[in-house]
Design an enzyme around this catalytic site. Sequence first.
Site, PDB file in Angstrom:
ATOM      1  CG  ASP A   1       8.607  10.388  -6.665  1.00  0.00           C
ATOM      2  OD1 ASP A   1       8.699  10.715  -7.850  1.00  0.00           O
ATOM      3  OD2 ASP A   1       7.570  10.564  -5.991  1.00  0.00           O
TER       4      ASP A   1
ATOM      5  CG  ASP B   1       4.527  11.578  -3.541  1.00  0.00           C
ATOM      6  OD1 ASP B   1       3.601  12.399  -3.544  1.00  0.00           O
ATOM      7  OD2 ASP B   1       5.224  11.322  -4.543  1.00  0.00           O
TER       8      ASP B   1
ATOM      9  CG  ASP C   1       7.588  13.923  -2.343  1.00  0.00           C
ATOM     10  OD1 ASP C   1       6.487  14.370  -1.991  1.00  0.00           O
ATOM     11  OD2 ASP C   1       7.744  13.111  -3.274  1.00  0.00           O
TER      12      ASP C   1
END
Length: 612
Positions: free
Chosen positions: A499, A286, A503
């Site tokens: 995080d 990410d 996600d």
Amino acid sequence: MAVLDALSACYACGGWEPALSGLRALRERALDVDLLMVVAAIGAAAIGQIFDGSLLIVIFATSGALEAFATQRTQDSVHGLLDLAPERGGRIAADGSEETVDAADLAVGDRILVRPGDRISADAVVVAGESEVDQATITGEPLPAAKHPGDEVFAGTVNGSGTLRLRVQRPAHESAVARIAEMVRRASATKAGTQLFIERFEQHYSVGVVIATIAMFTVPLLFGADFESALLRAMTFMIVASPCAVVLATMPPMLAAISNAGRHGVLVKSAVVLERLADTSVVALDKTGTLTEGRPTLARIHPLIGADLTEQEVLRLAAAAELGSEHPVGAAVVVAAREAGHDLTAAAVSVSGFVAMPGRGVAATVEGRRVHVGELERLLPEGAGSGAAPAALPQARRVIEDLHAQGRTAVAVLDDGVPVAVLDVKDTLRLNAGDAVRRCAELTSGAPLLLTGDQPQAAQRVAADTGIGEVRAGLLPEDKAAAIRELQDGGRRVALVGDGINDAPAMATAHTGIAMGGVGSGITLETADAVVVRDELDAVPAVIALARRARRLVIANLIIAGTIIATLVTWDIFWILPLPLGVAGHEGSTVLVALNGLRLLRNKEWRRTMRP
């Protein structure tokens, strides 16, 4: 006597649940390792080796308890995710009055009112009002998104300083946050059945040992052996063939690696996770909060033509105007001014007439100057008008366009209606992000890729700075999960590092999910298979390397244990293996593989994984 009582307590406390599980499996015409463990423990006690039996029971009971605990925590985290969406919301009735109703009762087409600071109760479209909405939970964007009539908002996101009137687009059970929870639940259930290779092997091994033990007892009886000697030989066989050494060949390296990683800031939740980490063939990352810090910082001030202010004077005016703002960009400007040594206390700077303009910016009178800070085009009608310096406005637009092309946030500063500067605000890369990406590429068979909900320009900039070649931007949570499935369908074993709540579905879908612990949301930390507690990105390739080191030691231990077991079993079948020698060989192999595996506890093993 006290030792005997303690060992008996091990049998009673740790053995009843595996025994019950084994009997249930037997009722379903299956033979699992739990039943073999209980039978081996009872057989060991029957010939006086109660310590061997206690050791088996402790190992298996502890493993089962940890597995049950982890499963329950995952289920609890999914239920907690649904709490993000408020239970009630303000619906506007046909006569214009407001009524508070359950969010589950909101229907498509209903109008709802969302006040400043409220959490939005349904997926909806803005019909009136302007504000900024923090929707990082859904899209992962680092900054609140400006919302104007016609824009979409999501349930569970937080409204800023403006008031919004919304039209409901989807019922509660179809909202974005509900879909995230369902995706996490399904993906977690799919992964729940995953076992260690040794556990899969043990299921077949159990059947073989039971059959062989029965044969070792019955065949000598058929040829005239007495009952006691046949039983002793069969129990000796079960002791030397029991899976204790095999289990300890596997678990000490795994547990030592988990302990070592934990001391260095990485929580690996189980041995199964460590095995999956060792199989990783590609790492997906990410952007916001993972590769970057997740908080904006002021990178540069671009003065404009005709401005009679220095960069430091612009910074002081902009920071003074932003003192009353709750926006992250405003906070970044204030922090930069204070770091530059500017005194922003009431005694040092006069500020009055502060106004927050949702979706546009802020305005305040600073020492007699009317200062506007925010989005240039939305400030111009009120702040600039026809009085803007002729050259400053085109220059400001060019600077803003260039910054947007680089994925930066551009903030205009207007002094008495005239653009005087553009602030360049960026999200800072984490320390060693580029090195971590390079190490991941070296360890796996494929180059890392970037999956983000942020805008493509920002994603491409971060990718260029860290050496990532493949970028997929503008992804919603379901898009991230679909991207992971696509990679896995192509035979890749994906470790996803993230995080945010957005996600979580992809993390649950991935072969292994790794969460950044310092900034990670609750659902993400619970869904993840491993957590980087200190947010040190270079710990990701380190834990993958450590997992592979552990797997190599497991293979070496299995060869050692298997060789010794095969030797003792062969001896007992074709000759008569004395019980003391069988126990010594069995215990010796157990101690040997345990000590070999515990080498991974040493700090130098972690340091070795950090080497380029």
